[in-house]
Design a protein around this motif. Structure first.
Motif, PDB file in Angstrom:
ATOM      1  N   UNK A   1     -16.119  -2.718  31.168  1.00  0.00           N
ATOM      2  CA  UNK A   1     -16.073  -3.138  29.823  1.00  0.00           C
ATOM      3  C   UNK A   1     -17.293  -3.790  29.092  1.00  0.00           C
ATOM      4  N   UNK A   2     -17.528  -4.963  30.150  1.00  0.00           N
ATOM      5  CA  UNK A   2     -18.791  -5.860  29.382  1.00  0.00           C
ATOM      6  C   UNK A   2     -19.970  -5.081  29.377  1.00  0.00           C
ATOM      7  N   UNK A   3     -19.870  -4.138  30.561  1.00  0.00           N
ATOM      8  CA  UNK A   3     -21.444  -3.430  30.856  1.00  0.00           C
ATOM      9  C   UNK A   3     -21.498  -2.333  29.477  1.00  0.00           C
ATOM     10  N   UNK A   4     -20.436  -1.791  29.305  1.00  0.00           N
ATOM     11  CA  UNK A   4     -20.201  -0.902  27.836  1.00  0.00           C
ATOM     12  C   UNK A   4     -20.727  -1.582  26.665  1.00  0.00           C
TER      13      UNK A   4
ATOM     14  N   UNK B   1      -0.198  -3.580  24.752  1.00  0.00           N
ATOM     15  CA  UNK B   1      -0.329  -2.975  23.577  1.00  0.00           C
ATOM     16  C   UNK B   1      -1.950  -3.547  23.160  1.00  0.00           C
ATOM     17  N   UNK B   2      -2.041  -4.767  23.506  1.00  0.00           N
ATOM     18  CA  UNK B   2      -3.733  -5.359  22.859  1.00  0.00           C
ATOM     19  C   UNK B   2      -4.539  -4.227  23.625  1.00  0.00           C
ATOM     20  N   UNK B   3      -4.387  -3.848  24.807  1.00  0.00           N
ATOM     21  CA  UNK B   3      -5.528  -3.028  25.292  1.00  0.00           C
ATOM     22  C   UNK B   3      -5.540  -1.414  24.509  1.00  0.00           C
ATOM     23  N   UNK B   4      -4.234  -1.036  24.203  1.00  0.00           N
ATOM     24  CA  UNK B   4      -4.214   0.089  23.661  1.00  0.00           C
ATOM     25  C   UNK B   4      -4.595   0.113  22.232  1.00  0.00           C
ATOM     26  N   UNK B   5      -4.347  -1.094  21.492  1.00  0.00           N
ATOM     27  CA  UNK B   5      -5.052  -1.201  20.050  1.00  0.00           C
ATOM     28  C   UNK B   5      -6.563  -1.271  20.141  1.00  0.00           C
ATOM     29  N   UNK B   6      -7.058  -1.954  21.026  1.00  0.00           N
ATOM     30  CA  UNK B   6      -8.628  -2.041  21.095  1.00  0.00           C
ATOM     31  C   UNK B   6      -9.204  -0.671  21.512  1.00  0.00           C
ATOM     32  N   UNK B   7      -8.394   0.102  22.429  1.00  0.00           N
ATOM     33  CA  UNK B   7      -9.104   1.421  22.728  1.00  0.00           C
ATOM     34  C   UNK B   7      -9.035   2.277  21.469  1.00  0.00           C
TER      35      UNK B   7
ATOM     36  N   UNK C   1     -19.616  -0.694  10.147  1.00  0.00           N
ATOM     37  CA  UNK C   1     -18.130  -1.079  10.784  1.00  0.00           C
ATOM     38  C   UNK C   1     -18.162  -0.791  12.277  1.00  0.00           C
ATOM     39  N   UNK C   2     -18.658   0.519  12.473  1.00  0.00           N
ATOM     40  CA  UNK C   2     -18.865   0.777  14.039  1.00  0.00           C
ATOM     41  C   UNK C   2     -19.620  -0.094  14.793  1.00  0.00           C
ATOM     42  N   UNK C   3     -20.875  -0.406  14.192  1.00  0.00           N
ATOM     43  CA  UNK C   3     -21.752  -1.291  14.922  1.00  0.00           C
ATOM     44  C   UNK C   3     -21.298  -2.505  14.996  1.00  0.00           C
ATOM     45  N   UNK C   4     -20.227  -3.043  14.322  1.00  0.00           N
ATOM     46  CA  UNK C   4     -19.597  -4.501  14.657  1.00  0.00           C
ATOM     47  C   UNK C   4     -18.259  -4.163  15.617  1.00  0.00           C
ATOM     48  N   UNK C   5     -17.547  -3.428  15.151  1.00  0.00           N
ATOM     49  CA  UNK C   5     -16.121  -3.447  15.888  1.00  0.00           C
ATOM     50  C   UNK C   5     -16.288  -2.760  17.365  1.00  0.00           C
ATOM     51  N   UNK C   6     -16.899  -1.806  17.684  1.00  0.00           N
ATOM     52  CA  UNK C   6     -17.090  -1.210  18.647  1.00  0.00           C
ATOM     53  C   UNK C   6     -17.313  -2.051  19.800  1.00  0.00           C
ATOM     54  N   UNK C   7     -18.340  -2.746  19.828  1.00  0.00           N
ATOM     55  CA  UNK C   7     -18.917  -3.710  20.926  1.00  0.00           C
ATOM     56  C   UNK C   7     -17.913  -4.953  21.044  1.00  0.00           C
ATOM     57  N   UNK C   8     -17.556  -5.245  19.769  1.00  0.00           N
ATOM     58  CA  UNK C   8     -16.483  -6.393  19.689  1.00  0.00           C
ATOM     59  C   UNK C   8     -15.175  -6.079  20.504  1.00  0.00           C
ATOM     60  N   UNK C   9     -14.840  -4.848  20.166  1.00  0.00           N
ATOM     61  CA  UNK C   9     -13.427  -4.204  20.858  1.00  0.00           C
ATOM     62  C   UNK C   9     -13.811  -4.237  22.486  1.00  0.00           C
ATOM     63  N   UNK C  10     -14.981  -3.722  22.764  1.00  0.00           N
ATOM     64  CA  UNK C  10     -15.354  -3.820  24.186  1.00  0.00           C
ATOM     65  C   UNK C  10     -15.242  -5.073  25.117  1.00  0.00           C
ATOM     66  N   UNK C  11     -15.980  -5.971  24.313  1.00  0.00           N
ATOM     67  CA  UNK C  11     -16.248  -7.346  24.663  1.00  0.00           C
ATOM     68  C   UNK C  11     -14.562  -8.011  25.123  1.00  0.00           C
ATOM     69  N   UNK C  12     -13.847  -7.904  23.781  1.00  0.00           N
ATOM     70  CA  UNK C  12     -12.273  -8.302  23.943  1.00  0.00           C
ATOM     71  C   UNK C  12     -11.762  -7.594  25.121  1.00  0.00           C
ATOM     72  N   UNK C  13     -11.834  -6.091  25.405  1.00  0.00           N
ATOM     73  CA  UNK C  13     -11.011  -5.616  26.401  1.00  0.00           C
ATOM     74  C   UNK C  13     -11.573  -6.117  27.901  1.00  0.00           C
ATOM     75  N   UNK C  14     -12.901  -6.563  28.114  1.00  0.00           N
ATOM     76  CA  UNK C  14     -13.489  -7.172  29.149  1.00  0.00           C
ATOM     77  C   UNK C  14     -12.893  -8.310  29.554  1.00  0.00           C
ATOM     78  N   UNK C  15     -12.680  -9.326  28.458  1.00  0.00           N
ATOM     79  CA  UNK C  15     -12.059 -10.654  28.562  1.00  0.00           C
ATOM     80  C   UNK C  15     -10.367 -10.484  28.770  1.00  0.00           C
ATOM     81  N   UNK C  16      -9.943  -9.557  28.199  1.00  0.00           N
ATOM     82  CA  UNK C  16      -8.432  -9.601  28.620  1.00  0.00           C
ATOM     83  C   UNK C  16      -8.198  -8.846  30.145  1.00  0.00           C
ATOM     84  N   UNK C  17      -8.999  -7.815  30.351  1.00  0.00           N
ATOM     85  CA  UNK C  17      -8.870  -7.379  31.609  1.00  0.00           C
ATOM     86  C   UNK C  17      -9.177  -8.461  32.789  1.00  0.00           C
TER      87      UNK C  17
END
Length: 359
Positions: A251-254, A202-208, A223-239
């Motif tokens: 995800x971290x390259x993205x 569910x964490x991954x689904x919410x970030x996506x 909002x996009x400039x802050x949360x899109x890369x932040x969500x990508x970072x969190x995805x990388x960390x969780x993965x």
């Protein structure tokens, strides 16, 4: 979001009729006297709304939070006498005033009033939701997010979780820009909770969902400039934590590419964190070959910023450490020592600054 809310009332004038003209010259200094005087008069609905607007417009000029709260409560004293079926009932003024009132109570950590005012707001919304759409509904959900965050600070995770889901259901079918931004932030906050509950899926689904929603907005949206890369970072960390290294690296390259796309001036601290995450994959030949180029470019960019900024100082320290160790592994002592010296210089500055502040 808050800037848009502010625009709603920035240029509002009180109703221009004989009944209301006398209130043009009220200030925070004599508002109490005016309120007492006008309470004795039978005011029209327009004059009551004018009086409410007057109090609202005085809020920003008042430095004390307690006085701001008084003025906002005055708004509701006036609006309570306006019939809700009045064709010009200011639902916008009600929602925004309640938003700010709760915000001020949160700043004071006034738990009783936070709970009471939030409950009143939810009840009002549920009764009049057909009149509360677009930016007003986004504002309402933004208030709910503030309330959820307050409960998180109080370690009341259950209330936070339920509040966020209620807010998400409330705004789910709203597709204006403000609503999309709020919706994406709700998903982002839910991802944090799911991650803490070890509900990775569910964490991954919410970030996506956060990324998907915000990618429908223009690139200049803050909002996009802050949360899109932040969500990508969190995805990388969780993965990474779940040993899904290929997904984590992607995800971290993205994230890093997105930070550069939006400009390092606004994404620098996150880009620094992303670089540290990227370094975890230094056993990957392509990453290993790229670490020095990316790190050197970042280090040069960081030199433009003063040491006084704590986030910049921390980012510099992390980047210098990675470069120093990378060059050390390559047996390049000259460059390794160069970055070790940078680390020492940075640490010395922070130490001296701490001593100065403690004197």
């Amino acid at each position: 979001m808050d800037k848009e809310i502010e625009k709603l009332f920035k240029d509002v004038k009180v109703v221009d009729n004989d009944e209301a003209k006398k209130i043009y010259f009220i200030t925070t200094g004599n508002i109490g006297e005016y309120m007492e005087h006008s309470e004795d008069e039978k005011l029209s609905n327009d004059a009551l709304i004018s009086r409410a607007l007057l109090n609202y417009n005085l809020v920003d000029d008042e430095p004390k939070v307690e006085k701001k709260i008084m003025l906002l409560n005055n708004v509701f004293i006036s609006l309570n006498d306006v019939p809700l079926d009045y064709e010009k009932y200011p639902f916008d003024l009600y929602i925004v005033s309640k938003h700010r009132l709760i915000e001020f109570y949160i700043s004071l950590k006034d738990e009783n009033n936070i709970e009471e005012e939030t409950a009143n707001l939810i009840e009002f919304y549920e009764e009049h939701k057909d009149n509360i759409t677009g930016i007003l509904r986004a504002c309402y959900c933004n208030t709910l997010m503030q309330y959820a965050d307050f409960n998180y600070q109080q370690n009341d995770i259950k209330t936070m979780f339920n509040t966020l889901h209620y807010a998400l259901n409330t705004i789910e079918n709203q597709n204006d820009v403000d609503s999309l931004c709020v919706k994406s932030r709700i998903y982002y906050n839910l991802a944090t909770l799911y991650d803490q509950m070890h509900d990775t899926e569910n964490a991954i689904t919410c970030l996506n969902n956060t990324i998907y929603i915000l990618n429908t907005l223009d690139d200049d949206d803050e909002c996009k400039q802050y949360y899109v890369p932040s969500a990508m970072y969190e995805l990388s960390r969780i993965y990474y934590d779940n040993k899904k290294y290929e997904d984590s690296l992607k995800s971290i390259i993205d994230c890093m590419n997105t930070c550069k796309k939006f400009g390092l001036e606004t994404t620098l601290p996150l880009y620094g964190k992303a670089f540290c995450q990227y370094h975890k994959f230094s056993n990957n030949e392509q990453v290993r070959d790229n670490i020095i180029d990316v790190g050197t470019e970042l280090a040069e960019f960081l030199e433009k910023y003063p040491k006084e900024k704590p986030l910049i100082a921390d980012t510099k320290n992390n980047v210098y450490t990675i470069l120093a160790l990378t060059y050390l592994n390559k047996k390049d002592k000259e460059k390794s020592n160069y970055y070790f010296d940078k680390i020492i210089d940075n640490a010395q500055y922070l130490s001296d600054k701490t001593k100065t502040e403690s004197i």
